[in-house]
Design an enzyme around this catalytic site. Structure first.
Site, PDB file in Angstrom:
ATOM      1  N   ALA A 265       0.847  -1.183   0.000  1.00  0.00           N
ATOM      2  CA  ALA A 265       0.000   0.000   0.000  1.00  0.00           C
ATOM      3  C   ALA A 265       0.885   1.236   0.000  1.00  0.00           C
ATOM      4  O   ALA A 265       2.085   1.143   0.243  1.00  0.00           O
ATOM      5  CB  ALA A 265      -0.897   0.021   1.239  1.00  0.00           C
ATOM      6  N   ASN A 268      -0.268   7.946   0.085  1.00  0.00           N
ATOM      7  CA  ASN A 268      -0.582   9.232  -0.532  1.00  0.00           C
ATOM      8  C   ASN A 268      -1.603   9.956   0.335  1.00  0.00           C
ATOM      9  O   ASN A 268      -2.631   9.377   0.692  1.00  0.00           O
ATOM     10  CB  ASN A 268      -1.184   9.027  -1.926  1.00  0.00           C
ATOM     11  N   HIS A 300      -1.368   1.129   9.292  1.00  0.00           N
ATOM     12  CA  HIS A 300      -0.021   1.610   8.949  1.00  0.00           C
ATOM     13  C   HIS A 300      -0.078   2.850   8.055  1.00  0.00           C
ATOM     14  O   HIS A 300       0.549   3.870   8.332  1.00  0.00           O
ATOM     15  CB  HIS A 300       0.732   0.468   8.252  1.00  0.00           C
ATOM     16  N   GLU A 301      -0.861   2.766   6.999  1.00  0.00           N
ATOM     17  CA  GLU A 301      -0.900   3.891   6.052  1.00  0.00           C
ATOM     18  C   GLU A 301      -1.538   5.119   6.683  1.00  0.00           C
ATOM     19  O   GLU A 301      -1.110   6.252   6.437  1.00  0.00           O
ATOM     20  CB  GLU A 301      -1.629   3.494   4.762  1.00  0.00           C
TER      21      GLU A 301
HETATM   22  N1  BES Z   1       5.554   3.752   1.968  1.00  0.00           N
HETATM   23  C1  BES Z   1       5.283   2.372   1.864  1.00  0.00           C
HETATM   24  C2  BES Z   1       5.077   1.908   0.452  1.00  0.00           C
HETATM   25  C3  BES Z   1       6.338   1.795  -0.339  1.00  0.00           C
HETATM   26  C4  BES Z   1       7.210   0.775  -0.106  1.00  0.00           C
HETATM   27  C5  BES Z   1       6.632   2.677  -1.341  1.00  0.00           C
HETATM   28  C6  BES Z   1       8.364   0.677  -0.850  1.00  0.00           C
HETATM   29  C7  BES Z   1       7.785   2.592  -2.061  1.00  0.00           C
HETATM   30  C8  BES Z   1       8.657   1.587  -1.837  1.00  0.00           C
HETATM   31  C9  BES Z   1       4.029   2.003   2.668  1.00  0.00           C
HETATM   32  O1  BES Z   1       3.730   2.846   3.715  1.00  0.00           O
HETATM   33  C10 BES Z   1       4.313   0.667   3.275  1.00  0.00           C
HETATM   34  O2  BES Z   1       5.110   0.604   4.174  1.00  0.00           O
HETATM   35  N2  BES Z   1       3.685  -0.383   2.773  1.00  0.00           N
HETATM   36  C11 BES Z   1       3.944  -1.726   3.204  1.00  0.00           C
HETATM   37  C12 BES Z   1       2.796  -2.286   3.979  1.00  0.00           C
HETATM   38  C13 BES Z   1       2.925  -2.016   5.433  1.00  0.00           C
HETATM   39  C14 BES Z   1       1.742  -2.493   6.221  1.00  0.00           C
HETATM   40  C15 BES Z   1       4.163  -2.635   6.047  1.00  0.00           C
HETATM   41  C16 BES Z   1       4.145  -2.550   1.964  1.00  0.00           C
HETATM   42  O3  BES Z   1       3.915  -2.047   0.889  1.00  0.00           O
HETATM   43  O4  BES Z   1       4.572  -3.695   2.093  1.00  0.00           O
HETATM   44 ZN    ZN Z   2       4.907   2.610   5.401  1.00  0.00          ZN
END
Ligand code: BES
Ligand code: ZN
Length: 852
Positions: A265, A268, A300-301
Site C-alpha cells: 500500500a 498518498n 499503517h498507512e
Molecule cells: N511507503 C510504503 C510503500 C512503499 C514501499 C513505497 C516501498 C515505495 C517503496 C508504505 O507505507 C508501506 O510501508 N507499505 C507496506 C505495507 C505495510 C503495512 C508494512 C508494503 O507495501 O509492504
Molecule cells: Zn509505510
C-alpha cells in the site's frame, strides 16, 4: 556526481492538469509551477523521466514571458529548462507542456487492468511515486524536502471516476464527452505523496470520522468487500488524532484497491492506494491472518498521514523514521482496536525476522548516509520496518508510553508541513523525558547488529554479558568485538519458587546482578520487548525448559526463537534444540507454533531425501497432540486466535508432517466446501486448500486454476494461486512455473509465487532451473521491488553444489539487487550450508529414531 537538485530555484505551488487516454495508454499534461529564484539563472534544473516536454515558458510577476526549451537527461532523470536570457531573482511561474505514457511497470503514472465477470477487460490509470517516480508523471523537484502545494485537475471521460489527494471542488463537462475535475489545494507536501487514480471505480458510502469523510474504492462489484477495512480505518483515524494530538491534515480519506500494485500500500495523503489483498476482504469468509493483514496495512498507512505526510524526512536516509514509526503505530492502533488479537505478541514474529537479517555480517545500520536516491529502494526491508519498529517499542517501554507519546506530539508540533531528521525526534523525546536519548539509541540506529546476552549463575545471582550475535561470527574473524550496546534489561529470576523482577541498563561487556539466592533460571528479556537475543547456561536452560508453561507466550516465543538462532550459529547442538521442542507439544500460542514450524521447515530443507520420512514422523509427533486437541471444528465462543491456530496446525501436519489422516480429512472437507462454501471454518480453509494441492493431481490442478481465475475475493484468489505452486507432480510444477511469465499471473504476484516455489523442497530444483533460464524476462516484466524479493528463495537451495551454482549465477550475470540485499541472501545460504555440513549426520541419526 551530484545527486541533489540545486536550491537556487525552489517550487512552492504546482497547478497540474492531466488528460489521460486510457485506451491509448498516453496522456498530455500541463504544469504551472510557482517558483522563487534566488540568483539570476539561464537554466532551471528539475527532475523528469520518460516524458516529452513540448513547451517551456517562464512568466514573472509583471507578466513578462520568456520562452525556453527543455533538454532531457534520461540517465540522470533530469530536465534542464534553458532560457535565452537570465531570469532575474524573484517570483516566477514556469509553464510546461508535456506528454507521457501510462506504463505497465507499476510505477509513475501507470495502467492497471482487470476483467469484469463477463470477461471484458477494463483499464484503470493509477500512480505510485515513492520513492522517486513522481518525475515519471510530471516534471518536478522530486526530493522530499521540496514541499509544495498541489492543485490538480484531471480531464477524463464522463463515465469514469477521477480521484486525487483532496476533495473535488468542481466537475464540469468539457463538451467533448469528457469532464474537467478540479481538486482542492493540498497541504504543503512532498512530491512522492501526490496521487491520481482514474477508472470505473465504485465506493462504499462514506463514514464520517469527525469532519473527515472516509471511503473505500474498488473495481465494480467489489466495494462491499471494503467494509472491514472501513471499520478499521474509522477506528484508526480517530485513534491517531487522539494519540498525536493533531487533527487529520487532509480534507477526506479515500482508500483505493488497485488490481495491479507493486507494494502492499502507499500513504498518498488522502488517496491511499492498496493492492486488493491488503484492503478488500469478506469478513465472513476470510481467516484471522487474512483480516489481520488488512487491519495492519490500513492502520499503517493512516499512521503515515501524520508521520511521513505532515512531517517528512529531509532525505532518504531518514526513511526509517517514516516506516519504523508507521509500523510501530500500526501495532498500537490494531492492538487498541482488537485487544483479543494480542498484536504485540504476534509482533515477536516480525522482530525475529529482523534479527534473522541483522545477525548477518552483511547487515547494515537502520540509518546510514544515502547519496544516490536509488540506494533507498533497497532500504524498504526488515531492518527499516521491523528492526526500526522494535527499537522504538523498546524505547517506548523504557521511557513509559505516555512520556514517549508526549515526545512524539512535540516532534509533530515542531515540524508540521516541513521536514525533520532523526536528531529532531531524539531532541523532542529528550525534552519530554529528560533523558539522554541519542546516547541510548544511537547504537541501535547507526550501528548494524544486536547483542546476544548470556545469562549464567554467578554466586547468589547471575552474570549477564553481551557480545554481537552473528550467525557466521566464528568463521569470519572477530566480528564479535566492538562497542557494547546500551541494553535495557528486564530480568525475571526464579528464586526459591518465587519470581524476582529487576530492571537495569547493561551498558558494559558484563555485569553481576545480586539476587536473594542462586536462581533456577532467569529471563533477561522479560516482557519480550528487547531487540536482543538471550543464551542461557545449559543448566539454566534445562530448568527453564521445564517451567516454560509458566512464562508469557512472547517469552516462550523468544526462548525458542533464540535457541534456534543459536543452533544455526553453531553454539548449540541441533539435537538439543530438537529435544527442547519436545517440551512444547502442548503449546497453545500461535506465534510459538510459528517459530517451531519455521525451524522444522528449515531442517526439512537441509536434510537429504532419505531422511524426509524421519522428519515427517518427527513433525507428526511434535504437532499431533496440539492438533488433535483442537480437532477440526471451531467451538462456539472460541477466540479467533485459537481458530487460526487450528488452521496453522492442520497445515503443518498435512504438508510438512505428510500425515495421511489429516490429508484424507482435508480432501473430504474440501469436497464438502465445494458443495457448500460455509462447510469449513475460514481459518482452516487456506490450510485445506494447501493440503489438497500437495496431494493433488491434474484434476485438482485444473480445478484450482479455474478457481483462481474466478475467485470472488482477493483472499480466495491468493489461496488458489499459491496452491498452484504446492503441487508435487513435476509436470504440474512446470505448468505453474510457465504461468509466472505467460501473463496469466499478475506481475505483482508472480515473483512471490516464484519465491515460494524456490523454497519448497519438491519444487525448488525445477524452480531454480526455470529462474536461471528466464531471469531476463522476469527482470523486465516484474516490478523491481518484487523482483528483488523473488531471489530470497535461493536461500532454500541448501547444498554445496547449489550454493556454488547460485554464487556463479549472480556473479556471471552481474545481477544487482540494490544495497546489501544480494550479500544477505548469499550469506543466509552460507549459514544454511554450513549448518548442513556440521549437523547433517547428527540430524539423520536423530530423525531415524522414533520421536520422543
Ligand atoms: N511507503 C510504503 C510503500 C512503499 C514501499 C513505497 C516501498 C515505495 C517503496 C508504505 O507505507 C508501506 O510501508 N507499505 C507496506 C505495507 C505495510 C503495512 C508494512 C508494503 O507495501 O509492504
Ligand atoms: Zn509505510
Amino acid at each position: 556526481m551530484d545527486y541533489r537538485l540545486p536550491t537556487t530555484v525552489v517550487p512552492s505551488r504546482y497547478d497540474i492538469r492531466l488528460t489521460p487516454d486510457l485506451d491509448a495508454a498516453r496522456y498530455t499534461g500541463e504544469a504551472t509551477v510557482r517558483v522563487e529564484i534566488a540568483e539570476p539563472v539561464t537554466e532551471v534544473v528539475l527532475n523528469a523521466a520518460e516524458l516529452a516536454i513540448q513547451s517551456v515558458a517562464a512568466r514573472d510577476a509583471s507578466g513578462t514571458v520568456v520562452q525556453g526549451s527543455a533538454a532531457l537527461d534520461e540517465a540522470q532523470e533530469r530536465a534542464r529548462l534553458l532560457f535565452p536570457s537570465p531570469l532575474a531573482p524573484g517570483a516566477w511561474q514556469l509553464v510546461l507542456g508535456f506528454t507521457g505514457t501510462l506504463n505497465d511497470k507499476l510505477h509513475g503514472f501507470y495502467r492497471s487492468t482487470y476483467k469484469d465477470p463477463a470477461g471484458v477487460m477494463h483499464t484503470i490509470a493509477a500512480t505510485q511515486f515513492e520513492a522517486t517516480d513522481a518525475r515519471r508523471a510530471f516534471p518536478c523537484w522530486d526530493e522530499p524536502a521540496f514541499k509544495a502545494v498541489f492543485s490538480v485537475t484531471l480531464v477524463v471521460p464522463e463515465r469514469l471516476v477521477a480521484i486525487s489527494n483532496t476533495a473535488i471542488v468542481s466537475e464540469e463537462p468539457s463538451g467533448d464527452g469528457r469532464k474537467v475535475v478540479r481538486f482542492a489545494d493540498t497541504i504543503k507536501m512532498s512530491t512522492y505523496l501526490v496521487a491520481f487514480v482514474v477508472g470505473e471505480l465504485e465506493a462504499t458510502p462514506p463514514v464520517m470520522v469527525g469532519r473527515t469523510p472516509l471511503r473505500v474504492w474498488a473495481v465494480p462489484g467489489k466495494s462491499h468487500l471494503g467494509r472491514f477495512a472501513l471499520d478499521c480505518a474509522a477506528f484508526s483515524l480517530d485513534f491517531f488524532e487522539k494519540y498525536y494530538g493533531v487533527p487529520y491534515p487532509g480534507d477526506k480519506v479515500d482508500l483505493l484497491a488497485i488490481p495491479d500494485f507493486a507494494a502492499g500500500a502507499m500513504e498518498n495523503l488522502g488517496a491511499i492506494t492498496f493492492r486488493e489483498t491488503a484492503l478488500l476482504a469478506d469478513e465472513a469468509s476470510a481467516s484471522h491472518a487474512e483480516l489481520e493483514r488488512v487491519a495492519d496495512v490500513v492502520a499503517h498507512e493512516l499512521a503515515h498521514m501524520w508521520f511521513g505526510d505532515l512531517v517528512t524526512m529531509s532525505w532518504w536516509n531518514g526513511i526509517w523514521l517514516n516506516e519504523a514509526f508507521a509500523t510501530f503505530m500500526e501495532m498500537l492502533a490494531v492492538d487498541a482496536w482488537k485487544k483479543e488479537w494480542e498484536r504485540w505478541t504476534n509482533f515477536g514474529v516480525s522482530r525475529a525476522a529482523a534479527m534473522g537479517v541483522d545477525g548477518l555480517l552483511a547487515s547494515r545500520p537502520i540509518e546510514f548516509p544515502v547519496r544516490e536516491p536509488k540506494e533507498c529502494e533497497a532500504m524498504f526491508d526488515l531492518l527499516t520496518y521491523e528492526k526500526g519498529a522494535s527499537v522504538l517499542r523498546m524505547l517506548e517501554q523504557y521511557l513509559g508510553s505516555e512520556v514517549f507519546r508526549e515526545g512524539v506530539r512535540r516532534y509533530l508540533r515542531e515540524h508540521p508541513y516541513a521536514n525533520a531528521e532523526t536528531t529532531d525526534l531524539w531532541r523532542a523525546l529528550g525534552a519530554a523525558s529528560g533523558q539522554p536519548i541519542p546516547e541510548a539509541m544511537d547504537g541501535w540506529i547507526f550501528r548494524a547488529g544486536y547483542p546476544l546476552v548470556t545469562v549464567e549463575p554467578d554466586g547468589t545471582g547471575v552474570k549477564l554479558s553481551q557480545r554481537r550475535f552473528l550467525y557466521l561470527g566464528d568463521d569470519a574473524g572477530d566480528g564479535a568485538a566492538g562497542e557494547p550496546w546500551r541494553i535495557p534489561i528486564n530480568l525475571r529470576a526464579s528464586v526459591k519458587g518465587g519470581w524476582v523482577d529487576k530492571r537495569l541498563l547493561l551498558d558494559g561487556p558484563e555485569t553481576h546482578v545480586t539476587l536473594p539466592a542462586t536462581p533456577d533460571w532467569a529471563l533477561a528479556n522479560a516482557g519480550g520487548h528487547g531487540f536482543y537475543r538471550v543464551a542461557f547456561a545449559p543448566s539454566m536452560l534445562k530448568k527453564l525448559a521445564r517451567s516454560l508453561g509458566k512464562v508469557a507466550p512472547i517469552e516462550r516465543f523468544n526462548v525458542v526463537s533464540d535457541a534456534f538462532a543459536v543452533t544455526q550459529a553453531g553454539h548449540m547442538a541441533a539435537a538439543d534444540y530438537l529435544d527442547l521442542t519436545g517440551k512444547l507439544r502442548e503449546e497453545g500460542d500461535r506465534n510459538v507454533w510459528t517459530v517451531l514450524a519455521a525451524s522444522f521447515t528449515f531442517v526439512n530443507r537441509v536434510i537429504p531425501e532419505s531422511a524426509r520420512g524421519g522428519l515427517e514422523a518427527f513433525v507428526r509427533h511434535r504437532v499431533g497432540l496440539a492438533a488433535a486437541r483442537l480437532g477440526w471444528e471451531a467451538e462456539p465462543g472460541e477466540s479467533e486466535l485459537v481458530r487460526q491456530l487450528r488452521g496453522d496446525l492442520i497445515r503443518v501436519l498435512g504438508t510438512l508432517g505428510n500425515d495421511e489422516e489429516t490429508q484424507a480429512q482435508a480432501r473430504a472437507l474440501y469436497a464438502r466446501y465445494v458443495e457448500d462454501e460455509r462447510a469449513a471454518d475460514p481459518n482452516i480453509l487456506p490450510a485445506v486448500i494447501a493440503i489438497v494441492a500437495t496431494v493433488g493431481g491434474p484434476a485438482e490442478y485444473a480445478e484450482f486454476f479455474q478457481r483462481f481465475r474466478s475467485a470472488r475475493t482477493p483472499q480466495e484468489e491468493q489461496r488458489f494461486l499459491f496452491a498452484l505452486g504446492a503441487f508435487r507432480d513435476p509436470a504440474l510444477i512446470t505448468q505453474t512455473l510457465e504461468r509466472t511469465i505467460s501473463g496469466e499471473v499478475r506481475s505483482q504476484d508472480a515473483p512471490f509465487l516464484l519465491r515460494a516455489m524456490l523454497s519448497g523442497v519438491h519444487s525448488r530444483a525445477l524452480a531454480w532451473d526455470f529462474v536461471k533460464q528466464h531471469w531476463q524476462t522476469m527482470a523486465t516484466q516484474y516490478p523491481g521491488s518484487a523482483y528483488r524479493r523473488m531471489y530470497e528463495g535461493v536461500t532454500a537451495l541448501i547444498s554445496p553444489e547449489w550454493e556454488r551454482d547460485v554464487n556463479e549465477f549472480f556473479t556471471s550475470r552481474g545481477i544487482v539487487l540494490g544495497g546489501k540485499t544480494l550479500d544477505q541472501y548469499l550469506e543466509q545460504l552460507r549459514v544454511a550450508v554450513r549448518f548442513q555440513q556440521r549437523e547433517g549426520a547428527a540430524l539423520a541419526a536423530y530423525l531415524a529414531r522414533t520421536p520422543r
